[in-house]
Design a protein around this motif. Sequence first.
Motif, PDB file in Angstrom:
ATOM      1  N   ASP A 160     -48.084  57.934 -37.651  1.00 15.09           N
ATOM      2  CA  ASP A 160     -46.777  58.213 -37.059  1.00 15.09           C
ATOM      3  C   ASP A 160     -46.137  56.855 -36.798  1.00 15.09           C
ATOM      4  O   ASP A 160     -46.524  56.146 -35.874  1.00 15.09           O
ATOM      5  CB  ASP A 160     -46.953  59.007 -35.764  1.00 15.09           C
ATOM      6  N   SER A 161     -45.182  56.482 -37.636  1.00 18.49           N
ATOM      7  CA  SER A 161     -44.580  55.156 -37.520  1.00 18.49           C
ATOM      8  C   SER A 161     -43.094  55.255 -37.828  1.00 18.49           C
ATOM      9  O   SER A 161     -42.542  56.339 -37.949  1.00 18.49           O
ATOM     10  CB  SER A 161     -45.281  54.171 -38.453  1.00 18.49           C
ATOM     11  N   ASN A 162     -42.468  54.110 -37.960  1.00 21.99           N
ATOM     12  CA  ASN A 162     -41.040  54.052 -38.213  1.00 21.99           C
ATOM     13  C   ASN A 162     -40.767  52.859 -39.118  1.00 21.99           C
ATOM     14  O   ASN A 162     -41.444  51.823 -39.013  1.00 21.99           O
ATOM     15  CB  ASN A 162     -40.281  53.900 -36.884  1.00 21.99           C
ATOM     16  N   THR A 163     -39.765  52.985 -39.972  1.00 28.02           N
ATOM     17  CA  THR A 163     -39.437  51.884 -40.878  1.00 28.02           C
ATOM     18  C   THR A 163     -38.887  50.657 -40.150  1.00 28.02           C
ATOM     19  O   THR A 163     -38.755  49.601 -40.758  1.00 28.02           O
ATOM     20  CB  THR A 163     -38.447  52.347 -41.964  1.00 28.02           C
ATOM     21  N   ARG A 164     -38.614  50.767 -38.869  1.00 24.66           N
ATOM     22  CA  ARG A 164     -38.203  49.567 -38.117  1.00 24.66           C
ATOM     23  C   ARG A 164     -39.352  48.549 -38.011  1.00 24.66           C
ATOM     24  O   ARG A 164     -39.134  47.394 -37.677  1.00 24.66           O
ATOM     25  CB  ARG A 164     -37.660  49.933 -36.743  1.00 24.66           C
ATOM     26  N   HIS A 165     -40.572  48.993 -38.311  1.00 25.91           N
ATOM     27  CA  HIS A 165     -41.741  48.112 -38.277  1.00 25.91           C
ATOM     28  C   HIS A 165     -41.969  47.376 -39.593  1.00 25.91           C
ATOM     29  O   HIS A 165     -42.960  46.650 -39.733  1.00 25.91           O
ATOM     30  CB  HIS A 165     -43.000  48.902 -37.916  1.00 25.91           C
ATOM     31  N   LEU A 166     -41.064  47.570 -40.571  1.00 21.06           N
ATOM     32  CA  LEU A 166     -41.206  46.862 -41.844  1.00 21.06           C
ATOM     33  C   LEU A 166     -41.170  45.352 -41.614  1.00 21.06           C
ATOM     34  O   LEU A 166     -40.339  44.844 -40.854  1.00 21.06           O
ATOM     35  CB  LEU A 166     -40.079  47.239 -42.803  1.00 21.06           C
ATOM     36  N   ILE A 167     -42.033  44.652 -42.297  1.00 27.75           N
ATOM     37  CA  ILE A 167     -42.037  43.188 -42.246  1.00 27.75           C
ATOM     38  C   ILE A 167     -40.918  42.661 -43.140  1.00 27.75           C
ATOM     39  O   ILE A 167     -40.104  41.838 -42.734  1.00 27.75           O
ATOM     40  CB  ILE A 167     -43.413  42.641 -42.679  1.00 27.75           C
ATOM     41  N   PHE A 168     -40.904  43.146 -44.386  1.00 29.42           N
ATOM     42  CA  PHE A 168     -39.858  42.779 -45.346  1.00 29.42           C
ATOM     43  C   PHE A 168     -38.979  44.002 -45.535  1.00 29.42           C
ATOM     44  O   PHE A 168     -39.440  45.064 -45.939  1.00 29.42           O
ATOM     45  CB  PHE A 168     -40.472  42.334 -46.678  1.00 29.42           C
ATOM     46  N   ARG A 169     -37.699  43.855 -45.238  1.00 23.90           N
ATOM     47  CA  ARG A 169     -36.770  44.983 -45.312  1.00 23.90           C
ATOM     48  C   ARG A 169     -36.451  45.321 -46.773  1.00 23.90           C
ATOM     49  O   ARG A 169     -36.676  44.509 -47.673  1.00 23.90           O
ATOM     50  CB  ARG A 169     -35.529  44.653 -44.503  1.00 23.90           C
ATOM     51  N   VAL A 170     -35.943  46.507 -46.998  1.00 23.61           N
ATOM     52  CA  VAL A 170     -35.718  47.013 -48.357  1.00 23.61           C
ATOM     53  C   VAL A 170     -34.864  46.064 -49.202  1.00 23.61           C
ATOM     54  O   VAL A 170     -35.252  45.731 -50.329  1.00 23.61           O
ATOM     55  CB  VAL A 170     -35.145  48.447 -48.321  1.00 23.61           C
ATOM     56  N   PRO A 171     -33.710  45.572 -48.730  1.00 26.66           N
ATOM     57  CA  PRO A 171     -32.919  44.647 -49.577  1.00 26.66           C
ATOM     58  C   PRO A 171     -33.693  43.379 -49.939  1.00 26.66           C
ATOM     59  O   PRO A 171     -33.588  42.888 -51.065  1.00 26.66           O
ATOM     60  CB  PRO A 171     -31.696  44.325 -48.719  1.00 26.66           C
ATOM     61  N   THR A 172     -34.475  42.868 -49.008  1.00 30.52           N
ATOM     62  CA  THR A 172     -35.284  41.675 -49.271  1.00 30.52           C
ATOM     63  C   THR A 172     -36.293  41.951 -50.370  1.00 30.52           C
ATOM     64  O   THR A 172     -36.475  41.136 -51.292  1.00 30.52           O
ATOM     65  CB  THR A 172     -36.013  41.226 -47.994  1.00 30.52           C
ATOM     66  N   LEU A 173     -36.939  43.109 -50.302  1.00 29.12           N
ATOM     67  CA  LEU A 173     -37.944  43.464 -51.312  1.00 29.12           C
ATOM     68  C   LEU A 173     -37.327  43.645 -52.694  1.00 29.12           C
ATOM     69  O   LEU A 173     -37.881  43.156 -53.690  1.00 29.12           O
ATOM     70  CB  LEU A 173     -38.691  44.736 -50.895  1.00 29.12           C
ATOM     71  N   ILE A 174     -36.203  44.323 -52.753  1.00 30.95           N
ATOM     72  CA  ILE A 174     -35.540  44.543 -54.045  1.00 30.95           C
ATOM     73  C   ILE A 174     -35.143  43.196 -54.650  1.00 30.95           C
ATOM     74  O   ILE A 174     -35.386  42.932 -55.832  1.00 30.95           O
ATOM     75  CB  ILE A 174     -34.332  45.479 -53.896  1.00 30.95           C
ATOM     76  N   SER A 175     -34.571  42.336 -53.854  1.00 30.80           N
ATOM     77  CA  SER A 175     -34.183  41.011 -54.332  1.00 30.80           C
ATOM     78  C   SER A 175     -35.406  40.222 -54.799  1.00 30.80           C
ATOM     79  O   SER A 175     -35.413  39.625 -55.870  1.00 30.80           O
ATOM     80  CB  SER A 175     -33.439  40.261 -53.232  1.00 30.80           C
ATOM     81  N   TRP A 176     -36.459  40.232 -54.000  1.00 33.53           N
ATOM     82  CA  TRP A 176     -37.673  39.452 -54.289  1.00 33.53           C
ATOM     83  C   TRP A 176     -38.315  39.946 -55.583  1.00 33.53           C
ATOM     84  O   TRP A 176     -38.652  39.151 -56.456  1.00 33.53           O
ATOM     85  CB  TRP A 176     -38.638  39.565 -53.109  1.00 33.53           C
ATOM     86  N   VAL A 177     -38.473  41.267 -55.720  1.00 29.09           N
ATOM     87  CA  VAL A 177     -39.118  41.826 -56.913  1.00 29.09           C
ATOM     88  C   VAL A 177     -38.254  41.623 -58.147  1.00 29.09           C
ATOM     89  O   VAL A 177     -38.770  41.418 -59.240  1.00 29.09           O
ATOM     90  CB  VAL A 177     -39.460  43.327 -56.689  1.00 29.09           C
ATOM     91  N   SER A 178     -36.945  41.641 -57.995  1.00 26.36           N
ATOM     92  CA  SER A 178     -36.050  41.506 -59.159  1.00 26.36           C
ATOM     93  C   SER A 178     -36.083  40.110 -59.764  1.00 26.36           C
ATOM     94  O   SER A 178     -35.606  39.900 -60.878  1.00 26.36           O
ATOM     95  CB  SER A 178     -34.617  41.879 -58.784  1.00 26.36           C
TER      96      SER A 178
END
Length: 179
Positions: A160-178
Motif C-alpha cells: 500500500d503505497s503512493n507514487t509520491r514516494h517515487l525517487i525518479f519522477r515519470v518525466p525524468t525517467l522518460i527523458s533519461w531512458v530516451s
Amino acid sequence: SGQHRVPRAAAQLLAPVGDPQKVICVGLNYHDHCQEQAVKVPKEPIIFSKFPSAITGPFDDIMHPQETSELDWEVELAAVIGKRGRHIEEAAALQHVLGFTVANDVSARDWQMRNGRQWLLGKTFDTFCPLGPAIVTREAVADVHNLWIRCSVNGQRMQDSNTRHLIFRVPTLISWVSR
C-alpha cells in the motif's frame, strides 16, 4: 443499453497492451521500497527489461516456475508510451505518454540474484508482468505523482503505497531512458 452485458466471471480480461516492442522497467524507484529492502537510494535509475511474453491479463494466473523457490511481486505504475521519441526533454516527456495502467512486477528472486545479479533472468518468465485492467489516459490523471498503488495476494493486502514516494519522477525517467 445494458443489453449486452457479460458477467465478470464469464469474461477474460486481456492486458490493455498487446505486444509492445519494449517493456522497460525501473528498479528500486520508491523511497519506501528502498527502506524496506535496506538498500541505498540509487543516484540514477536502475533500468531492466521484461520480454513481451511476460505480459498477461490483470486477473490471469501467474505461473510459478518449478525452477524458483523465491517468487515475489511488486505493484507498479506503468506508463504506456504512445509517441516515439529520442532525447526527450523532461518538460515534453508526458506528451509521449498515452496513459497509465497498473503492473505487477513478478520476480523469481533467486534467479534475479544469481549469475552476476542479472535482473532479467528473474523477472521475465512468462506471465511475470500482469497488466491492467485498463489504461487511463494521461489527461484523466490529475497528478501522476499522487496515485495510490496497492497489491493484494489471494485477497490479503501486501503493499500500500503512493507514487509520491517515487525517487525518479515519470518525466525524468522518460527523458533519461530516451537518451
